[in-house]
Design an enzyme around this catalytic site. Structure first.
Site, PDB file in Angstrom:
ATOM      1  N   THR A 143       1.133  -1.140  -0.297  1.00 61.09           N
ATOM      2  CA  THR A 143      -0.249   0.380   0.147  1.00 61.09           C
ATOM      3  C   THR A 143       0.697   1.300  -0.461  1.00 61.09           C
ATOM      4  OG1 THR A 143      -0.164   0.259   2.696  1.00 61.09           O
ATOM      5  CG2 THR A 143      -1.985  -1.133   1.275  1.00 61.09           C
ATOM      6  N   THR A 165      -0.536  -2.787   5.480  1.00 57.67           N
ATOM      7  CA  THR A 165      -0.726  -2.284   6.570  1.00 57.67           C
ATOM      8  C   THR A 165      -2.089  -0.738   5.665  1.00 57.67           C
ATOM      9  OG1 THR A 165       0.806  -1.625   7.079  1.00 57.67           O
ATOM     10  CG2 THR A 165       0.207   0.004   7.411  1.00 57.67           C
ATOM     11  N   GLU A 168       0.806  -7.175  10.153  1.00 55.47           N
ATOM     12  CA  GLU A 168       2.720  -8.393   9.882  1.00 55.47           C
ATOM     13  C   GLU A 168       3.460  -6.748  10.344  1.00 55.47           C
ATOM     14  OE1 GLU A 168       3.131 -11.130   9.206  1.00 55.47           O
ATOM     15  OE2 GLU A 168       4.906 -10.181   9.753  1.00 55.47           O
ATOM     16  N   GLU A 194      12.618  -5.242   7.652  1.00 54.33           N
ATOM     17  CA  GLU A 194      13.041  -5.643   6.813  1.00 54.33           C
ATOM     18  C   GLU A 194      14.827  -6.321   7.111  1.00 54.33           C
ATOM     19  OE1 GLU A 194      13.092  -3.506   2.948  1.00 54.33           O
ATOM     20  OE2 GLU A 194      11.092  -3.515   3.087  1.00 54.33           O
ATOM     21  N   LYS A 250      -1.003  -1.356  13.649  1.00 49.24           N
ATOM     22  CA  LYS A 250       0.012  -1.220  12.822  1.00 49.24           C
ATOM     23  C   LYS A 250       0.914  -0.056  12.810  1.00 49.24           C
ATOM     24  CE  LYS A 250       3.335  -2.419  10.148  1.00 49.24           C
ATOM     25  NZ  LYS A 250       3.829  -2.979   9.107  1.00 49.24           N
ATOM     26  N   CYS A 275       8.019   1.723   4.636  1.00 48.67           N
ATOM     27  CA  CYS A 275       7.247   1.504   6.044  1.00 48.67           C
ATOM     28  C   CYS A 275       7.019   3.116   6.578  1.00 48.67           C
ATOM     29  CB  CYS A 275       6.966   0.375   6.792  1.00 48.67           C
ATOM     30  SG  CYS A 275       7.632  -0.963   6.126  1.00 48.67           S
ATOM     31  N   LYS A 305       5.896   6.039   4.284  1.00 48.44           N
ATOM     32  CA  LYS A 305       4.202   6.416   4.149  1.00 48.44           C
ATOM     33  C   LYS A 305       3.543   6.520   4.949  1.00 48.44           C
ATOM     34  CE  LYS A 305       3.942   2.014   2.824  1.00 48.44           C
ATOM     35  NZ  LYS A 305       2.353   1.214   2.906  1.00 48.44           N
ATOM     36  N   ARG A 328      14.585   1.710  -1.142  1.00 43.61           N
ATOM     37  CA  ARG A 328      13.290   3.388  -0.975  1.00 43.61           C
ATOM     38  C   ARG A 328      12.909   4.167  -0.333  1.00 43.61           C
ATOM     39  NH1 ARG A 328       8.065  -1.170  -0.538  1.00 43.61           N
ATOM     40  NH2 ARG A 328      10.302  -2.094   0.608  1.00 43.61           N
TER      41      ARG A 328
HETATM   42  C1  UDX Z   1       9.065  -0.825  10.010  1.00 44.83           C
HETATM   43  C2  UDX Z   1       9.019  -1.127  11.720  1.00 44.83           C
HETATM   44  O1  UDX Z   1      10.390  -1.333  12.801  1.00 44.83           O
HETATM   45  C3  UDX Z   1       8.715  -3.057  11.613  1.00 44.83           C
HETATM   46  O2  UDX Z   1       7.683  -3.424  12.183  1.00 44.83           O
HETATM   47  C4  UDX Z   1       6.659  -2.740  10.281  1.00 44.83           C
HETATM   48  O3  UDX Z   1       6.484  -3.627  10.145  1.00 44.83           O
HETATM   49  C5  UDX Z   1       7.371  -2.170   9.152  1.00 44.83           C
HETATM   50  O4  UDX Z   1       8.452  -0.863   9.058  1.00 44.83           O
HETATM   51  P1  UDX Z   1      11.463  -1.677   8.551  1.00 44.83           P
HETATM   52  O5  UDX Z   1      11.091  -0.147   7.441  1.00 44.83           O
HETATM   53  O6  UDX Z   1      12.425  -3.122   7.939  1.00 44.83           O
HETATM   54  O7  UDX Z   1      10.660  -1.907   9.723  1.00 44.83           O
HETATM   55  O8  UDX Z   1      12.711  -0.822   9.189  1.00 44.83           O
HETATM   56  P2  UDX Z   1      13.475  -0.279  10.661  1.00 44.83           P
HETATM   57  O9  UDX Z   1      13.866  -1.473  11.585  1.00 44.83           O
HETATM   58  O10 UDX Z   1      11.923  -0.390  11.532  1.00 44.83           O
HETATM   59  O11 UDX Z   1      14.025   0.713  10.707  1.00 44.83           O
HETATM   60  C6  UDX Z   1      13.531   2.274   9.813  1.00 44.83           C
HETATM   61  C7  UDX Z   1      14.418   3.314   9.200  1.00 44.83           C
HETATM   62  O12 UDX Z   1      14.659   3.928  11.035  1.00 44.83           O
HETATM   63  C8  UDX Z   1      15.368   2.577   8.798  1.00 44.83           C
HETATM   64  O13 UDX Z   1      15.822   3.856   7.794  1.00 44.83           O
HETATM   65  C9  UDX Z   1      17.239   3.069   9.921  1.00 44.83           C
HETATM   66  O14 UDX Z   1      17.903   3.284   9.672  1.00 44.83           O
HETATM   67  C10 UDX Z   1      15.709   3.720  11.166  1.00 44.83           C
HETATM   68  N1  UDX Z   1      15.862   3.918  12.577  1.00 44.83           N
HETATM   69  C11 UDX Z   1      16.029   2.969  13.392  1.00 44.83           C
HETATM   70  C12 UDX Z   1      17.263   5.089  13.017  1.00 44.83           C
HETATM   71  O15 UDX Z   1      17.547   5.728  12.513  1.00 44.83           O
HETATM   72  N2  UDX Z   1      17.491   5.347  14.271  1.00 44.83           N
HETATM   73  C13 UDX Z   1      16.594   4.183  14.962  1.00 44.83           C
HETATM   74  O16 UDX Z   1      17.857   4.052  15.980  1.00 44.83           O
HETATM   75  C14 UDX Z   1      16.268   3.052  14.279  1.00 44.83           C
END
Ligand code: UDX
Length: 447
Positions: A93, A129, A159, A163, A215, A271, A274, A342
């Site tokens: 989405t 989502t 979910e 990643e 979520k 995620c 957006k 992305r």
């Molecule tokens: C996220 C959510 O964690 C997950 O539960 C949901 O289902 C999808 O979105 P994801 O996008 O895979 O998961 O990445 P995540 O590990 O959450 O990190 C997101 C972003 O935050 C990354 O760009 C990461 O570099 C950044 N980040 C993370 C920080 O800048 N500082 C931090 O302390 C942690």
């Protein structure tokens, strides 16, 4: 008889979910509308980089030697409708072009395609989502379109996989949330998730809107945590404090916790950015926009970090313009252990400097192909050492382990100037400074 499961949409979420369901012992049929994806998956190949996923797929995909044969793929909706007792909808989405709201067209299309093939009792489970209120609408549409009528029921089961940890997060979820309207739906989902629940994953039963909101609110909280620490980094920068120490110190308070407090160039990916925007848009439609105006600030703190990294680089290079300056960028993926670019903060920074005349060379352990597709005009190198050759400044923008293990002395021989800017606060300043580098990071004292 064991339940038969289908998974609609085989991106990060769907491919992982399908393989995990097969691992849990179910017969699984995955569907996607993109033929190339299905062809790859049938061969046991994964269309993206996700640690452990290919191994798990190959363990189960039918036709692969030694596999359980429990996992198959198709493009045929009739086959999916016929096969499944439980159908998981895992399509994406994305953000709508030019709007904050999320684009529901893939979810809608999945329901429109699947429902006419549901001739008997079936549970359709949304995992995508979506804006709150979608499940209610889709449940009605399902009954309308399915020949099975009321026997085609909906549940919502968001979910939370990250990643880079998708396989582990799916097999050992920290919670399972199910929005249901009947005991039958709850019973079926308890059967699907019996293994992780027995192993200790909490199983939270809610109504539709709460499941959808869990979520988006979880992701909003995570985004808020990151922007909070980045705001503290801005203040530390102004006051000559150290945001890394600050995060460590406040993290000892269990109510705050240590995780998700790494200051730097902020969050990106498919995620968090957006999802918080779609959440604001939806709250506006519901007349609850005031409740979420703070997310606007979270978003703008986050986007500001990217610009500040560019300014830090400019300042480190002596102030003026980037024209003719050689800038090495380590990292292109939005986070380590992923090839996903992305809305990647790293590529955003690289792109900004490039557009201002800098000669930018990028290296990423896994994200190169995707980065090249998105930003074909940047220069790319095959290794960290090649990327930094002749550089006037090195920018560390995605905290891959490979970069933490680099030897500053070796890199020092390759660059023009030993100047490193750590956009992720993940390198050890002492190690770099000892090797003669000037090390700078956002929200940390200069030396
Ligand atoms: C996220 C959510 O964690 C997950 O539960 C949901 O289902 C999808 O979105 P994801 O996008 O895979 O998961 O990445 P995540 O590990 O959450 O990190 C997101 C972003 O935050 C990354 O760009 C990461 O570099 C950044 N980040 C993370 C920080 O800048 N500082 C931090 O302390 C942690």
């Amino acid at each position: 008889m064991a339940l038969k499961i289908t998974v609609i949409g085989t991106g990060y979420l769907g491919a992982t979910h399908a393989a995990a369901m097969a691992e849990l012992g179910f017969e699984v049929l995955g569907l996607d509308v993109v033929p190339e994806k299905i062809e790859m998956l049938k061969r046991g190949e994964v269309p993206m980089y996700e640690p452990g996923l290919e191994e798990l797929l190959r363990k189960h995909v039918a036709g692969i030697e030694g596999s359980s044969g429990r996992l198959r793929f198709t493009m045929d909706w009739a086959e999916v409708g016929e096969f499944g007792d439980v159908h998981f909808v895992c399509v994406n989405t994305p953000q709508k072009h030019g709007e904050y709201a999320c684009d529901m067209s893939y979810v809608d299309a999945a329901f429109e395609s699947l429902a006419p093939h549901l001739h008997g009792p079936a549970l359709v489970v949304g995992k995508s989502t979506v804006p709150v209120g979608s499940a209610d609408r889709l449940a009605a549409r399902l009954v309308e379109l399915a020949p099975a009528g009321e026997d085609a029921e909906l549940a919502w089961n968001p979910e939370f996989l990250r990643e880079g940890f998708a396989v582990n997060d799916t097999l050992h979820p920290d919670r399972i949330v199910v929005g249901v309207r009947s005991e039958r739906a709850e019973k079926l989902l308890r059967e699907v998730y019996a293994t992780p629940v027995t192993a200790g994953s909490p199983f939270v039963v809610t109504d539709f809107p709460t499941a959808e909101l869990v979520k988006t609110s979880a992701n909003s909280f995570l985004a808020t945590k990151i922007s909070f620490i980045n705001a503290m980094a801005e203040v530390c920068e102004a006051a000559d404090g150290d945001v890394v120490k600050l995060a460590e110190a406040i993290g000892h308070d269990e109510r705050i916790g240590k995780k998700f407090l790494r200051a730097g160039i902020g969050f990106g990916g498919g995620c968090l950015p957006k999802d918080i925007r779609a959440f604001m848009a939806r709250a506006g439609e519901l007349g609850a926009d005031q409740a979420l105006t703070f997310l606007r600030e979270i978003d703008s703190i986050n986007m500001r970090q990217r610009g500040q990294m560019v300014e830090l680089a400019r300042e480190a290079l002596g102030g003026g313009s980037f024209l003719g300056k050689r800038v090495a960028v380590l990292g292109a993926a939005f986070k380590p252990d992923s090839d996903d670019v992305r809305d990647s903060p790293a590529l955003n920074v690289a792109g900004q400097i490039h557009l201002q005349g800098g000669q930018v060379t990028v290296y990423d352990p896994k994200g190169m192909a995707n980065a090249r597709r998105l930003f074909p005009t940047l220069a790319y190198a095959d290794s960290a050492i090649e990327a930094v050759r002749g550089a006037d400044v090195v920018l560390h923008l995605t905290e891959w382990r490979e970069f933490r293990e680099l030897d500053p002395a070796v890199l020092g021989e390759a660059v023009t100037t030993r100047l490193i800017l750590d956009g992720r606060n993940a390198l050890d300043p002492e190690v770099w400074r000892r090797a003669g580098w000037t090390y700078r990071a956002m929200g940390r004292p200069t030396a």
